[in-house]
Design a protein around this motif. Sequence first.
Motif, PDB file in Angstrom:
ATOM      1  N   ASP A  93     -29.961  -4.720 -31.325  1.00 24.78           N
ATOM      2  CA  ASP A  93     -29.297  -6.015 -31.880  1.00 24.78           C
ATOM      3  C   ASP A  93     -27.863  -6.218 -31.179  1.00 24.78           C
ATOM      4  O   ASP A  93     -27.207  -7.127 -31.555  1.00 24.78           O
ATOM      5  N   GLY A  94     -27.554  -5.288 -30.103  1.00 16.49           N
ATOM      6  CA  GLY A  94     -26.277  -5.311 -29.544  1.00 16.49           C
ATOM      7  C   GLY A  94     -25.900  -6.072 -28.504  1.00 16.49           C
ATOM      8  O   GLY A  94     -27.170  -6.816 -28.172  1.00 16.49           O
ATOM      9  N   GLU A  95     -25.017  -5.903 -27.580  1.00 16.92           N
ATOM     10  CA  GLU A  95     -24.875  -6.704 -26.511  1.00 16.92           C
ATOM     11  C   GLU A  95     -25.258  -5.760 -25.346  1.00 16.92           C
ATOM     12  O   GLU A  95     -24.504  -4.612 -24.815  1.00 16.92           O
ATOM     13  N   PRO A  96     -26.250  -6.071 -24.307  1.00 19.69           N
ATOM     14  CA  PRO A  96     -26.498  -4.925 -23.548  1.00 19.69           C
ATOM     15  C   PRO A  96     -26.142  -4.998 -22.187  1.00 19.69           C
ATOM     16  O   PRO A  96     -25.611  -6.274 -21.799  1.00 19.69           O
ATOM     17  N   GLN A  97     -26.072  -3.923 -21.645  1.00 18.11           N
ATOM     18  CA  GLN A  97     -25.618  -4.086 -20.265  1.00 18.11           C
ATOM     19  C   GLN A  97     -26.705  -4.695 -19.236  1.00 18.11           C
ATOM     20  O   GLN A  97     -27.741  -4.761 -19.612  1.00 18.11           O
ATOM     21  N   VAL A  98     -26.257  -5.147 -18.029  1.00 18.88           N
ATOM     22  CA  VAL A  98     -27.318  -5.672 -16.906  1.00 18.88           C
ATOM     23  C   VAL A  98     -27.443  -4.418 -15.981  1.00 18.88           C
ATOM     24  O   VAL A  98     -26.555  -3.789 -15.449  1.00 18.88           O
ATOM     25  N   VAL A  99     -28.576  -3.817 -15.794  1.00 15.58           N
ATOM     26  CA  VAL A  99     -28.926  -2.816 -14.948  1.00 15.58           C
ATOM     27  C   VAL A  99     -29.898  -3.133 -13.944  1.00 15.58           C
ATOM     28  O   VAL A  99     -30.826  -3.912 -14.014  1.00 15.58           O
ATOM     29  N   HIS A 100     -30.047  -2.381 -12.876  1.00 15.68           N
ATOM     30  CA  HIS A 100     -30.818  -2.504 -11.866  1.00 15.68           C
ATOM     31  C   HIS A 100     -31.902  -1.124 -12.146  1.00 15.68           C
ATOM     32  O   HIS A 100     -31.177  -0.074 -12.044  1.00 15.68           O
ATOM     33  N   VAL A 101     -32.951  -1.246 -12.020  1.00 14.78           N
ATOM     34  CA  VAL A 101     -33.848  -0.222 -12.161  1.00 14.78           C
ATOM     35  C   VAL A 101     -34.866  -0.056 -10.894  1.00 14.78           C
ATOM     36  O   VAL A 101     -35.717  -1.022 -10.452  1.00 14.78           O
ATOM     37  N   ASP A 102     -34.765   1.134 -10.194  1.00 15.72           N
ATOM     38  CA  ASP A 102     -35.435   1.334  -8.941  1.00 15.72           C
ATOM     39  C   ASP A 102     -36.597   2.081  -9.048  1.00 15.72           C
ATOM     40  O   ASP A 102     -36.468   3.430  -9.037  1.00 15.72           O
ATOM     41  N   GLN A 103     -37.928   1.606  -8.958  1.00 18.03           N
ATOM     42  CA  GLN A 103     -39.097   2.433  -9.199  1.00 18.03           C
ATOM     43  C   GLN A 103     -39.408   3.330  -7.935  1.00 18.03           C
ATOM     44  O   GLN A 103     -39.610   4.427  -8.253  1.00 18.03           O
ATOM     45  N   VAL A 129     -25.882   0.789 -13.268  1.00 19.62           N
ATOM     46  CA  VAL A 129     -25.374  -0.434 -13.957  1.00 19.62           C
ATOM     47  C   VAL A 129     -24.802  -1.592 -13.045  1.00 19.62           C
ATOM     48  O   VAL A 129     -23.981  -1.152 -12.045  1.00 19.62           O
ATOM     49  N   LEU A 130     -25.335  -2.840 -13.171  1.00 17.65           N
ATOM     50  CA  LEU A 130     -24.670  -3.977 -12.345  1.00 17.65           C
ATOM     51  C   LEU A 130     -23.515  -4.589 -13.122  1.00 17.65           C
ATOM     52  O   LEU A 130     -22.511  -5.150 -12.205  1.00 17.65           O
ATOM     53  N   ALA A 131     -23.533  -4.854 -14.457  1.00 18.52           N
ATOM     54  CA  ALA A 131     -22.436  -5.575 -15.049  1.00 18.52           C
ATOM     55  C   ALA A 131     -22.504  -5.381 -16.520  1.00 18.52           C
ATOM     56  O   ALA A 131     -23.741  -4.838 -16.982  1.00 18.52           O
ATOM     57  N   PRO A 132     -21.452  -5.428 -17.070  1.00 24.17           N
ATOM     58  CA  PRO A 132     -21.293  -4.975 -18.568  1.00 24.17           C
ATOM     59  C   PRO A 132     -22.135  -5.907 -19.502  1.00 24.17           C
ATOM     60  O   PRO A 132     -22.385  -5.622 -20.682  1.00 24.17           O
ATOM     61  N   ASP A 133     -22.226  -7.226 -19.156  1.00 21.83           N
ATOM     62  CA  ASP A 133     -23.019  -8.339 -19.936  1.00 21.83           C
ATOM     63  C   ASP A 133     -23.524  -9.280 -18.972  1.00 21.83           C
ATOM     64  O   ASP A 133     -23.371  -9.364 -17.922  1.00 21.83           O
ATOM     65  N   PHE A 134     -24.405  -9.900 -19.664  1.00 20.51           N
ATOM     66  CA  PHE A 134     -25.057 -11.213 -18.868  1.00 20.51           C
ATOM     67  C   PHE A 134     -24.210 -12.243 -18.296  1.00 20.51           C
ATOM     68  O   PHE A 134     -24.525 -12.387 -16.959  1.00 20.51           O
ATOM     69  N   VAL A 135     -23.080 -12.667 -18.870  1.00 23.03           N
ATOM     70  CA  VAL A 135     -22.096 -13.461 -18.133  1.00 23.03           C
ATOM     71  C   VAL A 135     -21.524 -12.889 -16.972  1.00 23.03           C
ATOM     72  O   VAL A 135     -21.294 -13.574 -15.921  1.00 23.03           O
ATOM     73  N   SER A 136     -21.138 -11.662 -17.047  1.00 23.47           N
ATOM     74  CA  SER A 136     -20.559 -10.780 -15.929  1.00 23.47           C
ATOM     75  C   SER A 136     -21.508 -10.875 -14.856  1.00 23.47           C
ATOM     76  O   SER A 136     -21.035 -10.791 -13.569  1.00 23.47           O
ATOM     77  N   PHE A 137     -22.643 -10.655 -15.124  1.00 22.75           N
ATOM     78  CA  PHE A 137     -23.878 -10.561 -13.915  1.00 22.75           C
ATOM     79  C   PHE A 137     -23.712 -11.977 -13.297  1.00 22.75           C
ATOM     80  O   PHE A 137     -23.832 -11.738 -11.853  1.00 22.75           O
ATOM     81  N   LEU A 138     -23.873 -13.013 -14.139  1.00 23.23           N
ATOM     82  CA  LEU A 138     -24.088 -14.356 -13.266  1.00 23.23           C
ATOM     83  C   LEU A 138     -22.762 -14.486 -12.384  1.00 23.23           C
ATOM     84  O   LEU A 138     -22.998 -14.996 -11.290  1.00 23.23           O
TER      85      LEU A 138
END
Length: 183
Positions: free
Chosen positions: A143-153, A161-170
């Motif tokens: 239920d929290g505010e997730p980080q935005v991450v890249h997952v490399d198969q 970690v790419l950004a602390p939140d969705f707005v920062s990612f955009l």
Amino acid sequence: MFHESVQHAYPGLAVASFWDDSEYALDTYVDAPPSDALIASVQAELGFRLPTSYLTLMRSHNGGIPRDPCCPAPSRTTWAQDHVAVDGIMGIGRKKRYSLAGEAGSRFWIEEWAYPPIGVYFATCPSAGHDMIAFDYRDCGPDGEPQVVHVDQEWDYQVTVLAPDFVSFLLVLRPESEYDDEC
């Protein structure tokens, strides 16, 4: 057309020109704005509360391909030395192939490709499934505010970690022209 509330939610982002509404994007990513019932249903299916900022954007333009597809990365990935590419952002729904609960939605990547169950995979990359962008709920709970991450198969599902939140990612998405190599 973008609502004033969307621009208010994303200060510093040119929301009116954010999306590339190509025929491919409209066919595979973009869906009608989600109803409250659909949002609740998809969140229940995924087991996570989606970020408010993501919901705000999806209510205005439900999925698509960003015009500026490059996201800076703090370290090398299989894609490039200093960035990853975002092929598309999944909308909230089940109808489009690339929607959160669609045929190639978040659960597909976990169940069929063995991506780690860290949250919600919400953005595709041009590698045809060999890397993905996700909301990472490991530190904040469902239920929290997730980080935005890249997952490399290709690198044993390495999480960056790419950004602390969705707005920062955009806000950090950049055009291909800012990188020497193509995104």
